[in-house]
Design a protein around this motif. Structure first.
Motif, short mmCIF file in Angstrom:
data_model
loop_
_atom_site.label_atom_id
_atom_site.label_comp_id
_atom_site.label_asym_id
_atom_site.label_seq_id
_atom_site.Cartn_x
_atom_site.Cartn_y
_atom_site.Cartn_z
N LEU A 160 0.86 -1.18 0.00
CA LEU A 160 0.00 0.00 0.00
C LEU A 160 0.89 1.23 0.00
O LEU A 160 1.72 1.40 0.90
CB LEU A 160 -0.91 0.02 1.23
CG LEU A 160 -1.80 1.26 1.40
CD1 LEU A 160 -2.82 1.35 0.27
CD2 LEU A 160 -2.49 1.24 2.76
N ARG A 205 1.30 5.31 0.19
CA ARG A 205 0.67 6.54 0.65
C ARG A 205 1.45 7.75 0.14
O ARG A 205 2.69 7.69 0.06
CB ARG A 205 0.60 6.59 2.18
CG ARG A 205 -0.30 5.53 2.80
CD ARG A 205 -0.26 5.58 4.31
NE ARG A 205 -1.12 4.56 4.89
CZ ARG A 205 -2.40 4.76 5.20
NH1 ARG A 205 -2.95 5.95 4.98
NH2 ARG A 205 -3.13 3.78 5.71
N PRO A 232 -3.77 7.34 1.51
CA PRO A 232 -3.67 6.14 0.66
C PRO A 232 -3.80 6.53 -0.80
O PRO A 232 -4.66 7.34 -1.17
CB PRO A 232 -4.86 5.28 1.12
CG PRO A 232 -5.18 5.76 2.48
CD PRO A 232 -4.87 7.23 2.50
N LEU A 235 -2.87 0.62 -4.17
CA LEU A 235 -2.78 -0.73 -3.60
C LEU A 235 -2.38 -1.66 -4.74
O LEU A 235 -3.06 -1.73 -5.76
CB LEU A 235 -4.13 -1.14 -3.02
CG LEU A 235 -4.24 -2.54 -2.42
CD1 LEU A 235 -3.35 -2.68 -1.19
CD2 LEU A 235 -5.69 -2.83 -2.05
N GLU A 261 -10.44 -3.78 -0.02
CA GLU A 261 -9.66 -2.80 -0.80
C GLU A 261 -10.11 -1.38 -0.48
O GLU A 261 -9.28 -0.47 -0.35
CB GLU A 261 -9.83 -3.10 -2.29
CG GLU A 261 -9.19 -4.42 -2.71
CD GLU A 261 -9.69 -4.92 -4.05
OE1 GLU A 261 -9.04 -5.82 -4.62
OE2 GLU A 261 -10.74 -4.43 -4.54
N LEU A 299 -7.79 1.70 1.10
CA LEU A 299 -7.62 2.95 0.35
C LEU A 299 -8.44 4.10 0.94
O LEU A 299 -8.38 5.23 0.43
CB LEU A 299 -7.98 2.73 -1.12
CG LEU A 299 -6.98 1.88 -1.91
CD1 LEU A 299 -7.56 1.47 -3.26
CD2 LEU A 299 -5.67 2.65 -2.11
N HIS A 347 -5.73 2.30 -8.11
CA HIS A 347 -5.22 3.65 -7.94
C HIS A 347 -6.36 4.63 -7.69
O HIS A 347 -7.37 4.63 -8.40
CB HIS A 347 -4.45 4.06 -9.20
CG HIS A 347 -3.91 5.46 -9.14
ND1 HIS A 347 -4.61 6.55 -9.58
CD2 HIS A 347 -2.74 5.93 -8.67
CE1 HIS A 347 -3.89 7.64 -9.40
NE2 HIS A 347 -2.76 7.29 -8.84
N ARG A 348 -6.19 5.48 -6.67
CA ARG A 348 -7.17 6.53 -6.39
C ARG A 348 -6.99 7.66 -7.39
O ARG A 348 -6.05 8.45 -7.30
CB ARG A 348 -7.01 7.04 -4.97
CG ARG A 348 -7.64 6.13 -3.93
CD ARG A 348 -7.58 6.74 -2.55
NE ARG A 348 -8.19 8.08 -2.49
CZ ARG A 348 -8.43 8.73 -1.36
NH1 ARG A 348 -8.13 8.16 -0.20
NH2 ARG A 348 -8.96 9.93 -1.38
#
Length: 247
Positions: A140, A142, A147, A150, A201, A205, A235-236
């Motif tokens: 993970l 950051r 976050p 992942l 998940e 995140l 992915h954010r």
């Protein structure tokens, strides 16, 4: 903070809404208006610039399209947070390297490291028999404490003996692969899709299961065409945007 604005050119060829949009955009891009700061209301902008509400709405609509502002129903328009522009999708630099170059604080948590048998997808990407031993990593990442990504990575165990025991906390995987195993990425294929996370998940995140994410699948190989890394990352996408140059 009280701002003054130059008068709009009512005799010029450029429409009033475009002049207003450019004036607001200049404030945002220069940092006069900060991320998440509210803009004046439509009525206030109409009075400040001496234009109709229709002109104001057209200017704001364009700024929304350019992702410079966002609207909240019942509250008005706000300056959009700046997104970090990343190039790693179209290059061999790692995402962590890309982020550090932009001045961000990057940390990586090693959730799990283990030996296991390659599943069908991993085997197909790495061009190894299904069931061959792989080192599987789950990490993970950051960025500035939030976050960001992942990722589950599979590497043929015969190429990276002992990697499942290497301390990878806050380390670049590519640096470890270069230093310990002489594996230098030469090329990669990547696929991107829109996905929703499952409950675990989403918790990692810090988003909801209804939050759209970017799913990134990748396989990398060396100059002699040895495939050494396959990963799938969530992915954010609310924090960054990707840049891919076509030449």
């Amino acid at each position: 903070m009280t701002l003054t604005y130059p008068p709009l050119d009512r005799e010029g060829a450029e429409p009033l809404w475009m002049q207003l949009m450019r004036a607001l955009r200049a404030e945002i891009e220069s940092g006069v208006r900060l991320p998440d700061q509210p803009l004046p209301s439509e009525a206030e902008l109409s009075d400040l610039f001496g234009v109709s509400r229709t002109v104001v709405r057209e200017a704001l609509r364009e700024l929304v399209q350019e992702r410079l502002i966002y609207k909240v129903k019942g509250r008005g328009a706000f300056v959009a947070p700046r997104k970090t522009e990343l190039r790693f999708i179209g290059s061999m630099s790692g995402s962590a390297d890309d982020l550090r170059e932009s001045g961000r604080r990057v940390t990586t948590q090693a959730i799990s490291q283990s030996l296991g048998e390659a599943d069908e997808r991993e085997a197909a990407l790495l061009r190894i028999p299904a069931g061959e031993q792989v080192v599987r990593l789950r990490r993970l990442r950051r960025v500035d404490g939030q976050p960001w990504l992942l990722v589950v990575t599979a590497l043929p165990a015969r190429l990276v003996p002992g990697l499942e025991r290497v301390i990878l906390e806050n380390q670049s995987l590519y640096d470890v692969l270069r230093r310990r195993y002489g594996l230098e990425p030469a090329a990669a294929d990547r696929w991107i899709e829109a996905v929703f996370p499952d409950a675990e998940e989403a918790a990692l995140l810090e988003v909801s299961t209804s939050t759209p994410l970017l799913g990134i699948e990748s396989v990398a190989w060396t100059k002699d065409d040895t495939r050494f890394e396959a990963y799938y990352a969530l992915h954010r996408s609310d924090q960054t945007r990707f840049y891919v140059g076509i030449r």
